[in-house]
Design a protein around this motif. Structure first.
Motif, PDB file in Angstrom:
ATOM      1  N   ASN A  41       0.827  -1.214   0.000  1.00  0.00           N
ATOM      2  CA  ASN A  41       0.000   0.000   0.000  1.00  0.00           C
ATOM      3  C   ASN A  41       0.856   1.256   0.000  1.00  0.00           C
ATOM      4  O   ASN A  41       0.543   2.238  -0.679  1.00  0.00           O
ATOM      5  N   ALA A  45       0.844   4.022  -3.030  1.00  0.00           N
ATOM      6  CA  ALA A  45       0.576   5.429  -2.725  1.00  0.00           C
ATOM      7  C   ALA A  45       1.725   6.321  -3.167  1.00  0.00           C
ATOM      8  O   ALA A  45       1.510   7.400  -3.731  1.00  0.00           O
ATOM      9  N   ALA A 278      -5.296   3.432   5.912  1.00  0.00           N
ATOM     10  CA  ALA A 278      -5.092   4.855   6.222  1.00  0.00           C
ATOM     11  C   ALA A 278      -3.704   5.099   6.815  1.00  0.00           C
ATOM     12  O   ALA A 278      -3.049   6.097   6.501  1.00  0.00           O
ATOM     13  N   ALA A 281      -1.262   5.083   4.012  1.00  0.00           N
ATOM     14  CA  ALA A 281      -1.336   6.352   3.282  1.00  0.00           C
ATOM     15  C   ALA A 281      -0.599   7.447   4.037  1.00  0.00           C
ATOM     16  O   ALA A 281       0.089   8.282   3.440  1.00  0.00           O
ATOM     17  N   SER A 307      -2.949  12.938   3.598  1.00  0.00           N
ATOM     18  CA  SER A 307      -2.894  11.698   2.817  1.00  0.00           C
ATOM     19  C   SER A 307      -3.736  10.615   3.483  1.00  0.00           C
ATOM     20  O   SER A 307      -4.478   9.886   2.814  1.00  0.00           O
ATOM     21  N   LYS A 311      -7.361   8.839   2.150  1.00  0.00           N
ATOM     22  CA  LYS A 311      -7.542   7.390   1.980  1.00  0.00           C
ATOM     23  C   LYS A 311      -8.897   6.926   2.484  1.00  0.00           C
ATOM     24  O   LYS A 311      -9.488   5.975   1.936  1.00  0.00           O
ATOM     25  N   ASN A 319      -4.025   4.043  -1.146  1.00  0.00           N
ATOM     26  CA  ASN A 319      -4.446   5.416  -1.399  1.00  0.00           C
ATOM     27  C   ASN A 319      -4.111   5.808  -2.834  1.00  0.00           C
ATOM     28  O   ASN A 319      -2.949   5.880  -3.213  1.00  0.00           O
TER      29      ASN A 319
END
Length: 340
Positions: A41, A45, A278, A281, A307, A311, A319
């Motif tokens: 992730n 991102a 999250a 992100a 950021s 998300k 994200n």
């Protein structure tokens, strides 16, 4: 940062199977499928933010491994150092919560290709030959003894190469089942890091008297204490959620940067689409800020927090936000007009 050098992230990518329409797993007759995992992730991102990224993992040599590879490549993530082998792709099932019922995760990653990794699998000297940064998280050493040893080798090699090293502690109680406690593995690894996302440090680093960090003041105090225990750390961060009511939260982040504390703007979270990822992100936003505008700590922590907030509006694990979109969130705040 040399524009030809990549940020390297390392960890396990999983197939995520989640319930549609907030159903319970026991009710669902179909599941939505995406691929994700903490370090993947972060890589996705960062690629969306325009930075060159290489993601390192181990995948099975089958159609699911190919699907993972395609999922990463479609977002511009480099896959030059992915290794293949092992029995299976790890899975996780997400029962999507609603109202007063929280979401819950069930992992199925025993004997996965990544869990069976060993120290001979990855040539870190080759990986880091064109690297500018190394990011890992506390999930990797939690998966298996082999994954813990590979993480130790990776951090040592990044340290030897003189790379900035970032870590998100990412405590996952259900994963530490292979025989070691995080407090026997993580402290030595954190000693070699430059940047630490420190939520749950009291559990991961064996520091029961450390403030948990639920409030901004507590989070700053946690970062201060950790900076004394781990003098190599240049930046420590924590995120704080304040639950106003069931469907509304306030999100704030703090950063201890070279001996000073900085607090982000506080954001209101409502109508959350997907909270998973999250923290990843946030980590990607933090790395982006430290690489792109390293001398502006207030902007760094604001960008990282924004950021993470963005998300919450994106379904799936990662994200998919651009720098322009995050900057717009920071500059306009409550402007929800259609972008034409």
């Amino acid at each position: 940062m040399n524009t030809n050098d990549s940020i390297v992230t390392f960890g396990e990518i999983l197939m995520r199977l989640s319930t549609p329409g907030n159903l319970r797993l026991r009710q669902a007759h179909s599941l939505d499928l995406v691929y994700g995992g903490a370090e993947a992730n972060v890589a996705i991102a960062l690629a969306n933010l325009g930075l060159p990224v290489q993601y390192v993992t181990r995948l099975p040599e089958n159609e699911l491994g190919i699907a993972c590879l395609q999922s990463l490549r479609q977002y511009g993530v480099g896959c030059d150092f992915i290794e293949y082998g092992g029995e299976r792709l790890g899975l996780y099932f997400l029962e999507v919560g609603a109202g007063n019922r929280p979401s819950q995760v069930i992992y199925d990653r025993t004997n996965s290709s990544f869990a069976a990794i060993d120290e001979t699998t990855i040539r870190w000297d080759t990986v880091f030959a064109s690297a500018a940064w190394f990011h890992w998280s506390g999930i990797s050493p939690a998966v298996s003894n082999g994954a813990a040893k590979v993480t130790q080798h990776a951090v040592a090699a990044a340290w030897e190469a003189g790379l900035p090293i970032s870590c998100d502690l990412n405590y996952r109680h259900s994963l530490w089942q292979w025989g070691a406690q995080p407090s026997t593995i993580m402290p030595k690894l954190v000693e070699q890091c430059d940047v630490l996302a420190a939520n749950n440090a009291h559990l991961m680093l064996g520091l029961p008297d450390l403030p948990v960090g639920r409030t901004v003041d507590e989070a700053i105090e946690t970062c201060v204490q950790l900076s004394r225990l781990y003098p190599n750390l240049k930046q420590l961060t924590m995120t704080c959620r304040e639950e106003i009511r069931t469907v509304e939260q306030r999100f704030t982040a703090v950063m201890w940067h070279l001996g000073q504390s900085f607090t982000s703007r506080s954001f209101s979270l409502t109508d959350i689409v997907d909270r998973v990822g999250a923290g990843d992100a946030f980590m990607a936003g933090l790395i982006y800020g430290l690489v792109t505008f390293p001398n502006d700590p207030q902007r760094i922590i604001d960008f990282a927090a924004a950021s993470a907030v963005f998300k919450h509006t994106i379904a799936g694990d990662a994200n998919l936000a651009s720098v322009k979109e995050i900057d717009k969130l920071l500059s306009s705040g409550e402007d929800f007009d259609i972008i034409r």
